[in-house]
Design a protein around this motif. Sequence first.
Motif, PDB file in Angstrom:
ATOM      1  N   PRO A 243       0.830  -1.213   0.000  1.00 48.35           N
ATOM      2  CA  PRO A 243       0.000   0.000   0.000  1.00 48.35           C
ATOM      3  C   PRO A 243       0.860   1.257   0.000  1.00 48.35           C
ATOM      4  O   PRO A 243       1.914   1.305   0.660  1.00 48.35           O
ATOM      5  CB  PRO A 243      -0.815  -0.122   1.293  1.00 48.35           C
ATOM      6  CG  PRO A 243      -0.845  -1.589   1.586  1.00 48.35           C
ATOM      7  CD  PRO A 243       0.478  -2.121   1.113  1.00 48.35           C
ATOM      8  N   HIS A 244       0.413   2.256  -0.731  1.00 47.40           N
ATOM      9  CA  HIS A 244       1.211   3.479  -0.875  1.00 47.40           C
ATOM     10  C   HIS A 244       1.518   4.106   0.482  1.00 47.40           C
ATOM     11  O   HIS A 244       2.652   4.563   0.728  1.00 47.40           O
ATOM     12  CB  HIS A 244       0.465   4.478  -1.756  1.00 47.40           C
ATOM     13  CG  HIS A 244       1.225   5.743  -2.007  1.00 47.40           C
ATOM     14  ND1 HIS A 244       2.205   5.852  -2.971  1.00 47.40           N
ATOM     15  CD2 HIS A 244       1.164   6.955  -1.395  1.00 47.40           C
ATOM     16  CE1 HIS A 244       2.706   7.082  -2.949  1.00 47.40           C
ATOM     17  NE2 HIS A 244       2.095   7.772  -2.003  1.00 47.40           N
ATOM     18  N   GLY A 245       0.530   4.137   1.376  1.00 51.82           N
ATOM     19  CA  GLY A 245       0.760   4.739   2.684  1.00 51.82           C
ATOM     20  C   GLY A 245       1.799   3.996   3.490  1.00 51.82           C
ATOM     21  O   GLY A 245       2.620   4.612   4.194  1.00 51.82           O
ATOM     22  N   LEU A 246       1.792   2.678   3.412  1.00 50.81           N
ATOM     23  CA  LEU A 246       2.794   1.876   4.115  1.00 50.81           C
ATOM     24  C   LEU A 246       4.182   2.131   3.530  1.00 50.81           C
ATOM     25  O   LEU A 246       5.159   2.303   4.269  1.00 50.81           O
ATOM     26  CB  LEU A 246       2.437   0.397   4.024  1.00 50.81           C
ATOM     27  CG  LEU A 246       3.461  -0.600   4.584  1.00 50.81           C
ATOM     28  CD1 LEU A 246       3.777  -0.308   6.037  1.00 50.81           C
ATOM     29  CD2 LEU A 246       2.960  -2.027   4.401  1.00 50.81           C
ATOM     30  N   ALA A 247       4.268   2.153   2.208  1.00 43.48           N
ATOM     31  CA  ALA A 247       5.563   2.430   1.566  1.00 43.48           C
ATOM     32  C   ALA A 247       6.073   3.815   1.961  1.00 43.48           C
ATOM     33  O   ALA A 247       7.270   4.006   2.228  1.00 43.48           O
ATOM     34  CB  ALA A 247       5.427   2.315   0.050  1.00 43.48           C
ATOM     35  N   SER A 248       5.175   4.784   2.029  1.00 42.60           N
ATOM     36  CA  SER A 248       5.560   6.143   2.438  1.00 42.60           C
ATOM     37  C   SER A 248       6.111   6.149   3.858  1.00 42.60           C
ATOM     38  O   SER A 248       7.122   6.797   4.149  1.00 42.60           O
ATOM     39  CB  SER A 248       4.353   7.086   2.361  1.00 42.60           C
ATOM     40  OG  SER A 248       3.938   7.285   1.028  1.00 42.60           O
ATOM     41  N   ALA A 249       5.438   5.409   4.740  1.00 40.19           N
ATOM     42  CA  ALA A 249       5.861   5.380   6.141  1.00 40.19           C
ATOM     43  C   ALA A 249       7.241   4.765   6.300  1.00 40.19           C
ATOM     44  O   ALA A 249       8.063   5.254   7.096  1.00 40.19           O
ATOM     45  CB  ALA A 249       4.832   4.610   6.966  1.00 40.19           C
ATOM     46  N   VAL A 250       7.516   3.691   5.554  1.00 37.43           N
ATOM     47  CA  VAL A 250       8.819   3.036   5.659  1.00 37.43           C
ATOM     48  C   VAL A 250       9.931   3.934   5.109  1.00 37.43           C
ATOM     49  O   VAL A 250      11.028   4.016   5.670  1.00 37.43           O
ATOM     50  CB  VAL A 250       8.811   1.678   4.931  1.00 37.43           C
ATOM     51  CG1 VAL A 250      10.194   1.030   4.973  1.00 37.43           C
ATOM     52  CG2 VAL A 250       7.776   0.737   5.552  1.00 37.43           C
ATOM     53  N   CYS A 251       9.639   4.629   4.021  1.00 38.86           N
ATOM     54  CA  CYS A 251      10.653   5.475   3.377  1.00 38.86           C
ATOM     55  C   CYS A 251      10.842   6.821   4.077  1.00 38.86           C
ATOM     56  O   CYS A 251      11.890   7.465   3.926  1.00 38.86           O
ATOM     57  CB  CYS A 251      10.281   5.721   1.914  1.00 38.86           C
ATOM     58  SG  CYS A 251      10.290   4.251   0.864  1.00 38.86           S
ATOM     59  N   LEU A 252       9.831   7.256   4.832  1.00 34.76           N
ATOM     60  CA  LEU A 252       9.828   8.597   5.410  1.00 34.76           C
ATOM     61  C   LEU A 252      11.086   8.952   6.205  1.00 34.76           C
ATOM     62  O   LEU A 252      11.721   9.989   5.903  1.00 34.76           O
ATOM     63  CB  LEU A 252       8.565   8.773   6.269  1.00 34.76           C
ATOM     64  CG  LEU A 252       8.466  10.056   7.101  1.00 34.76           C
ATOM     65  CD1 LEU A 252       8.548  11.289   6.212  1.00 34.76           C
ATOM     66  CD2 LEU A 252       7.169  10.051   7.913  1.00 34.76           C
ATOM     67  N   PRO A 253      11.510   8.194   7.202  1.00 32.53           N
ATOM     68  CA  PRO A 253      12.681   8.629   7.985  1.00 32.53           C
ATOM     69  C   PRO A 253      13.958   8.739   7.160  1.00 32.53           C
ATOM     70  O   PRO A 253      14.806   9.610   7.420  1.00 32.53           O
ATOM     71  CB  PRO A 253      12.820   7.527   9.054  1.00 32.53           C
ATOM     72  CG  PRO A 253      11.473   6.881   9.128  1.00 32.53           C
ATOM     73  CD  PRO A 253      10.941   6.928   7.714  1.00 32.53           C
ATOM     74  N   HIS A 254      14.102   7.888   6.155  1.00 33.23           N
ATOM     75  CA  HIS A 254      15.316   7.882   5.339  1.00 33.23           C
ATOM     76  C   HIS A 254      15.361   9.087   4.404  1.00 33.23           C
ATOM     77  O   HIS A 254      16.394   9.768   4.311  1.00 33.23           O
ATOM     78  CB  HIS A 254      15.397   6.572   4.563  1.00 33.23           C
ATOM     79  CG  HIS A 254      15.299   5.368   5.446  1.00 33.23           C
ATOM     80  ND1 HIS A 254      16.391   4.842   6.100  1.00 33.23           N
ATOM     81  CD2 HIS A 254      14.225   4.602   5.808  1.00 33.23           C
ATOM     82  CE1 HIS A 254      16.008   3.807   6.834  1.00 33.23           C
ATOM     83  NE2 HIS A 254      14.707   3.632   6.667  1.00 33.23           N
ATOM     84  N   ALA A 255      14.253   9.362   3.723  1.00 36.85           N
ATOM     85  CA  ALA A 255      14.199  10.539   2.860  1.00 36.85           C
ATOM     86  C   ALA A 255      14.284  11.817   3.681  1.00 36.85           C
ATOM     87  O   ALA A 255      14.902  12.806   3.259  1.00 36.85           O
ATOM     88  CB  ALA A 255      12.912  10.516   2.028  1.00 36.85           C
ATOM     89  N   ALA A 256      13.676  11.802   4.869  1.00 40.39           N
ATOM     90  CA  ALA A 256      13.727  12.979   5.733  1.00 40.39           C
ATOM     91  C   ALA A 256      15.166  13.272   6.172  1.00 40.39           C
ATOM     92  O   ALA A 256      15.593  14.436   6.209  1.00 40.39           O
ATOM     93  CB  ALA A 256      12.836  12.768   6.955  1.00 40.39           C
ATOM     94  N   ALA A 257      15.921  12.240   6.489  1.00 34.02           N
ATOM     95  CA  ALA A 257      17.318  12.425   6.890  1.00 34.02           C
ATOM     96  C   ALA A 257      18.143  12.992   5.738  1.00 34.02           C
ATOM     97  O   ALA A 257      19.017  13.855   5.942  1.00 34.02           O
ATOM     98  CB  ALA A 257      17.912  11.101   7.360  1.00 34.02           C
ATOM     99  N   PHE A 258      17.871  12.545   4.521  1.00 34.38           N
ATOM    100  CA  PHE A 258      18.587  13.040   3.346  1.00 34.38           C
ATOM    101  C   PHE A 258      18.328  14.528   3.136  1.00 34.38           C
ATOM    102  O   PHE A 258      19.235  15.293   2.792  1.00 34.38           O
ATOM    103  CB  PHE A 258      18.151  12.242   2.115  1.00 34.38           C
ATOM    104  CG  PHE A 258      18.705  12.740   0.813  1.00 34.38           C
ATOM    105  CD1 PHE A 258      19.985  12.397   0.404  1.00 34.38           C
ATOM    106  CD2 PHE A 258      17.944  13.562  -0.014  1.00 34.38           C
ATOM    107  CE1 PHE A 258      20.501  12.858  -0.803  1.00 34.38           C
ATOM    108  CE2 PHE A 258      18.445  14.024  -1.226  1.00 34.38           C
ATOM    109  CZ  PHE A 258      19.733  13.676  -1.620  1.00 34.38           C
ATOM    110  N   ASN A 259      17.081  14.961   3.353  1.00 33.53           N
ATOM    111  CA  ASN A 259      16.696  16.346   3.063  1.00 33.53           C
ATOM    112  C   ASN A 259      17.007  17.318   4.193  1.00 33.53           C
ATOM    113  O   ASN A 259      16.997  18.539   3.978  1.00 33.53           O
ATOM    114  CB  ASN A 259      15.195  16.423   2.765  1.00 33.53           C
ATOM    115  CG  ASN A 259      14.860  15.912   1.380  1.00 33.53           C
ATOM    116  OD1 ASN A 259      15.636  16.082   0.449  1.00 33.53           O
ATOM    117  ND2 ASN A 259      13.697  15.286   1.243  1.00 33.53           N
ATOM    118  N   ALA A 260      17.279  16.813   5.385  1.00 28.16           N
ATOM    119  CA  ALA A 260      17.430  17.686   6.544  1.00 28.16           C
ATOM    120  C   ALA A 260      18.451  18.817   6.364  1.00 28.16           C
ATOM    121  O   ALA A 260      18.188  19.955   6.767  1.00 28.16           O
ATOM    122  CB  ALA A 260      17.780  16.857   7.786  1.00 28.16           C
TER     123      ALA A 260
END
Length: 350
Positions: A243-260
């Motif tokens: 599910p898109h929402g589940l995929a978003s949740a798993v990827c969120l901390p990693h992409a967030a760390a990249f953009n910080a």
Amino acid sequence: MWPEAGIASFQCPTKLIFGVGAHEQLADLVREHASKRLLVLLDPALADSAIHRKVTNLLAQSDVATAVFSDIDAHPNDSTVRAAFELSREQRAEGIVALGGDSTIEVAKSVDLLMSSLPLISIPTTAGTGAAVAGDSAITILDPLTVSAMPAHDAAYAGIDAFVHAFESYLSRRATVFSDAMNLHAMTLIAGSIRAFVADRNNESAALDMLCGSSMAAMSFGVTGLGNVNCMATSVSSLFPVPHGLASAVCLPHAAAFNAPASPERYARIAAVLGIDGSGRREAQGGAQAIHGLRALCSDLGIPPRLRDVGVDKDQLDELARRSFASDHSSCNPRLTSEQDFRDLFRSAY
């Protein structure tokens, strides 16, 4: 000032009616538009639901003839829209009511376009992408009673998806003062209520916060665009039954760390939204604090921490990176992202 100052615009043509019992306004809205024949687009999972019975009774009491179309799956195609459109013509529909999740509402919006913009009333039964306020949906009813039957895991996935929309819209290079206001409040509502909502979908206050927060985020991301989280999640869901929402949740901390590193001051405000007291700390620490808060939120909701945990094949990581880079979903991302960057992000998330 917002990231890219200049000429911008912001609009949301949808009229919102919200609150506990707001679905009871449906009869008045139908009378207001003098609609005596309606096409009702219904999520098939709601055929025997209490909210469907309530809507049916309201319309029957208003002496409105209805034709119900419920042959809608999670990924409707052109044939679905054509079938619903044909039923609408047979019914000589004077209005459309959509009761269901994003798929149902998107079909209703497509049929409405083919019918030359009939009155369209959407009653969303999920608090996720906000399809009911994205685009030209004319009237949307946000009622906590409509989301009370959501399974806990669906509520978690949809809720994190909505948070990601506000989060990435706030960080977007196309953000404005108007979208900032919407997104900060959207994140505040969602972060403050998602745990309670997932724990008890009958919690009316938490459910209304989720519905309103997801709608605010949807109003904004159509203007600002999204970023790497949405980009990565879209690629994952295109290759795997995640599910898109589940995929978003798993990827969120990693992409967030990249953009910080690109938006330290905004990350500091996000950390505050997540309930992390940053007083006395340097703004540069905002990124680490926000990422800690995001990881804690996902963990509290039972989100698996790794892509391997949701069935993603390691052999497909390079293909996921290729798809993500080839799309234009990351064009608004606060930090430029190469294909190698995406490859590293997926490996980190795996």
